[in-house]
Design a protein around this motif. Sequence first.
Motif, PDB file in Angstrom:
ATOM      1  N   PHE A  32      36.699  21.739  -2.589  1.00 61.74           N
ATOM      2  CA  PHE A  32      35.399  21.143  -2.919  1.00 61.74           C
ATOM      3  C   PHE A  32      34.315  22.127  -3.355  1.00 61.74           C
ATOM      4  O   PHE A  32      33.203  21.706  -3.668  1.00 61.74           O
ATOM      5  CB  PHE A  32      34.884  20.219  -1.795  1.00 61.74           C
ATOM      6  CG  PHE A  32      34.752  20.840  -0.431  1.00 61.74           C
ATOM      7  CD1 PHE A  32      33.822  21.822  -0.159  1.00 61.74           C
ATOM      8  CD2 PHE A  32      35.547  20.388   0.621  1.00 61.74           C
ATOM      9  CE1 PHE A  32      33.683  22.359   1.106  1.00 61.74           C
ATOM     10  CE2 PHE A  32      35.419  20.911   1.897  1.00 61.74           C
ATOM     11  CZ  PHE A  32      34.478  21.899   2.136  1.00 61.74           C
ATOM     12  N   VAL A  33      34.608  23.435  -3.416  1.00 62.48           N
ATOM     13  CA  VAL A  33      33.646  24.338  -4.043  1.00 62.48           C
ATOM     14  C   VAL A  33      33.853  24.251  -5.553  1.00 62.48           C
ATOM     15  O   VAL A  33      34.920  23.840  -6.024  1.00 62.48           O
ATOM     16  CB  VAL A  33      33.830  25.797  -3.555  1.00 62.48           C
ATOM     17  CG1 VAL A  33      33.572  25.899  -2.067  1.00 62.48           C
ATOM     18  CG2 VAL A  33      35.199  26.339  -3.913  1.00 62.48           C
ATOM     19  N   ALA A 374      33.190  18.633   7.650  1.00 69.21           N
ATOM     20  CA  ALA A 374      31.977  19.445   7.527  1.00 69.21           C
ATOM     21  C   ALA A 374      31.605  19.723   6.070  1.00 69.21           C
ATOM     22  O   ALA A 374      30.786  20.605   5.796  1.00 69.21           O
ATOM     23  CB  ALA A 374      32.170  20.767   8.269  1.00 69.21           C
ATOM     24  N   LYS A 375      32.193  18.981   5.133  1.00 65.24           N
ATOM     25  CA  LYS A 375      32.005  19.264   3.706  1.00 65.24           C
ATOM     26  C   LYS A 375      30.542  19.353   3.296  1.00 65.24           C
ATOM     27  O   LYS A 375      30.114  20.339   2.677  1.00 65.24           O
ATOM     28  CB  LYS A 375      32.714  18.192   2.872  1.00 65.24           C
ATOM     29  CG  LYS A 375      32.499  18.345   1.360  1.00 65.24           C
ATOM     30  CD  LYS A 375      33.220  17.246   0.582  1.00 65.24           C
ATOM     31  CE  LYS A 375      32.945  17.376  -0.908  1.00 65.24           C
ATOM     32  NZ  LYS A 375      33.647  16.322  -1.695  1.00 65.24           N
ATOM     33  N   ASP A 376      29.757  18.350   3.621  1.00 69.83           N
ATOM     34  CA  ASP A 376      28.358  18.330   3.180  1.00 69.83           C
ATOM     35  C   ASP A 376      27.584  19.505   3.771  1.00 69.83           C
ATOM     36  O   ASP A 376      26.782  20.149   3.073  1.00 69.83           O
ATOM     37  CB  ASP A 376      27.692  17.013   3.589  1.00 69.83           C
ATOM     38  CG  ASP A 376      28.251  15.821   2.818  1.00 69.83           C
ATOM     39  OD1 ASP A 376      28.864  16.045   1.761  1.00 69.83           O
ATOM     40  OD2 ASP A 376      28.089  14.679   3.293  1.00 69.83           O
ATOM     41  N   LEU A 378      28.831  22.390   4.783  1.00 67.11           N
ATOM     42  CA  LEU A 378      29.317  23.624   4.187  1.00 67.11           C
ATOM     43  C   LEU A 378      28.726  23.838   2.788  1.00 67.11           C
ATOM     44  O   LEU A 378      28.286  24.944   2.444  1.00 67.11           O
ATOM     45  CB  LEU A 378      30.841  23.603   4.108  1.00 67.11           C
ATOM     46  CG  LEU A 378      31.588  23.849   5.408  1.00 67.11           C
ATOM     47  CD1 LEU A 378      33.067  23.455   5.266  1.00 67.11           C
ATOM     48  CD2 LEU A 378      31.483  25.319   5.819  1.00 67.11           C
ATOM     49  N   LEU A 379      28.724  22.794   1.971  1.00 70.10           N
ATOM     50  CA  LEU A 379      28.189  22.916   0.615  1.00 70.10           C
ATOM     51  C   LEU A 379      26.688  23.231   0.634  1.00 70.10           C
ATOM     52  O   LEU A 379      26.196  24.042  -0.155  1.00 70.10           O
ATOM     53  CB  LEU A 379      28.449  21.633  -0.180  1.00 70.10           C
ATOM     54  CG  LEU A 379      29.910  21.412  -0.588  1.00 70.10           C
ATOM     55  CD1 LEU A 379      30.062  20.060  -1.283  1.00 70.10           C
ATOM     56  CD2 LEU A 379      30.384  22.537  -1.516  1.00 70.10           C
ATOM     57  N   GLU A 380      25.967  22.612   1.545  1.00 71.91           N
ATOM     58  CA  GLU A 380      24.542  22.883   1.668  1.00 71.91           C
ATOM     59  C   GLU A 380      24.313  24.329   2.102  1.00 71.91           C
ATOM     60  O   GLU A 380      23.411  25.015   1.605  1.00 71.91           O
ATOM     61  CB  GLU A 380      23.898  21.918   2.672  1.00 71.91           C
ATOM     62  CG  GLU A 380      22.411  22.170   2.938  1.00 71.91           C
ATOM     63  CD  GLU A 380      21.575  22.083   1.678  1.00 71.91           C
ATOM     64  OE1 GLU A 380      20.536  22.770   1.615  1.00 71.91           O
ATOM     65  OE2 GLU A 380      21.955  21.318   0.752  1.00 71.91           O
ATOM     66  N   PHE A 381      25.141  24.805   3.026  1.00 75.98           N
ATOM     67  CA  PHE A 381      25.015  26.190   3.501  1.00 75.98           C
ATOM     68  C   PHE A 381      25.265  27.171   2.352  1.00 75.98           C
ATOM     69  O   PHE A 381      24.526  28.149   2.198  1.00 75.98           O
ATOM     70  CB  PHE A 381      26.026  26.434   4.614  1.00 75.98           C
ATOM     71  CG  PHE A 381      25.979  27.808   5.206  1.00 75.98           C
ATOM     72  CD1 PHE A 381      24.998  28.144   6.127  1.00 75.98           C
ATOM     73  CD2 PHE A 381      26.895  28.764   4.834  1.00 75.98           C
ATOM     74  CE1 PHE A 381      24.940  29.432   6.659  1.00 75.98           C
ATOM     75  CE2 PHE A 381      26.848  30.050   5.364  1.00 75.98           C
ATOM     76  CZ  PHE A 381      25.881  30.374   6.292  1.00 75.98           C
ATOM     77  N   LEU A 382      26.264  26.905   1.526  1.00 71.78           N
ATOM     78  CA  LEU A 382      26.570  27.802   0.425  1.00 71.78           C
ATOM     79  C   LEU A 382      25.518  27.728  -0.690  1.00 71.78           C
ATOM     80  O   LEU A 382      25.340  28.674  -1.450  1.00 71.78           O
ATOM     81  CB  LEU A 382      27.954  27.476  -0.154  1.00 71.78           C
ATOM     82  CG  LEU A 382      29.137  27.787   0.760  1.00 71.78           C
ATOM     83  CD1 LEU A 382      30.436  27.266   0.158  1.00 71.78           C
ATOM     84  CD2 LEU A 382      29.241  29.291   1.023  1.00 71.78           C
ATOM     85  N   ARG A 383      24.808  26.618  -0.781  1.00 62.56           N
ATOM     86  CA  ARG A 383      23.775  26.475  -1.817  1.00 62.56           C
ATOM     87  C   ARG A 383      22.476  27.161  -1.444  1.00 62.56           C
ATOM     88  O   ARG A 383      21.620  27.353  -2.301  1.00 62.56           O
ATOM     89  CB  ARG A 383      23.493  24.988  -2.069  1.00 62.56           C
ATOM     90  CG  ARG A 383      24.473  24.328  -3.028  1.00 62.56           C
ATOM     91  CD  ARG A 383      23.936  22.978  -3.523  1.00 62.56           C
ATOM     92  NE  ARG A 383      23.820  22.023  -2.449  1.00 62.56           N
ATOM     93  CZ  ARG A 383      24.744  21.098  -2.161  1.00 62.56           C
ATOM     94  NH1 ARG A 383      25.857  21.030  -2.889  1.00 62.56           N
ATOM     95  NH2 ARG A 383      24.580  20.247  -1.176  1.00 62.56           N
TER      96      ARG A 383
END
Length: 384
Positions: A32-33, A374-376, A378-383
């Motif tokens: 999902f990245v 934890a997808k959402d 994780l993506l928010e953390f990476l953004r």
Amino acid sequence: MAKTKPMAGLVLTSGGARGAYQAGVLKALGEFVPKGSQPFPILAGVSAGSINSGFLAAGAQDFSGATRRLAELWVQLQPKDVFRTDTASLSRVGVQWMTDLSLGGFFGGVHGKALLDTGPLRNFMTTNVDIGKIEENIASGLLHGVAVSATNYFSGTAVTFYDGAPTIKPWIRTTRIGVHDKLTIEHFMASSAIPIFFPTVRLNDAFYGDGCIRLTTPLSPAIHMGADRVLAIGIRYNRTPAATVDLNRTSTNSVPMIADIAGVLLNSMFLDGLEADVERMKRINHTLGMIPQKQVDEHPESLRVIPVMTLQPSRDLGSLVLESLNTFPRTVRHLLRGLGASEEKGWDLLSYLAFDTMYTQPLVELGYSDGYTAKDELLEFLRQ
């Protein structure tokens, strides 16, 4: 001063076969990245986590593909891929240990250096990790830094061997140091050498073992290499306070076997350091948030807030090991039962040595599921 490009660091601390859980989480992340992205230019691994980070570093040009292949390797893993399981090898080790314990004083020498021979793991790593690619990916700028930590058995120091951009400088603290070095298979073997069970590894005229023995600050290598935020994938099930209280109310009349004691010791090595370091990092971030930014900027230690996210198993990894015991080679089962491991006891020790599809596949699947849960976040953390 020009602002440096933000860089996320990935910290992988693990022990033995439990590293399969991390592979499952990473496989989910790879799906999902954004395609073609490299979300973690900084990689820091210790113990089995070092092997996972080494595989990602070698495959950094295709993060999604590397995470998928890593999960496939863990699912297919067999004990014979990690240590020798034939009767002759294990019998030879047993005889050496018995001789040392009973007659060592007479012969004046020690022959039993570990309970298991990990020659197959070295071959497995050499076959599946293109170590030269790590240096290439650093030279191209795709990776900023890669670190592998091991314990120097002579000095008792946690030594982090790293390779990366010239801007990364060596560091020295009371019980840990960072040393620039060209990474080899031996660095990863040393970092993952579980004490007593796996043999020590010689590096630069010293002998090393598992990095988790002395590295009480597993987040530090990534931070020293310049990470401005850190994702850490742990292997401890986040037990509730009530469950902890209930567990300690349970009474037992059985005397702890070596397997029980070894399991507790290994848990203290592989599980406690990350959680304590994350708590420490969050306190530091909170404290810095209360200080005026001007004072923070003027501090000689270049203090900065570093967001940290941890992802932990939603189930106890030790409790998932039972089904795999009977699939172990007969000689290995004999060794483990001799230490007191069985269907009723010694689960934690078994979970670190259960390099078998019956155990690693459920761990990969659990990690994959937890990663998507934890997808959402994780993506928010990476953004950020």
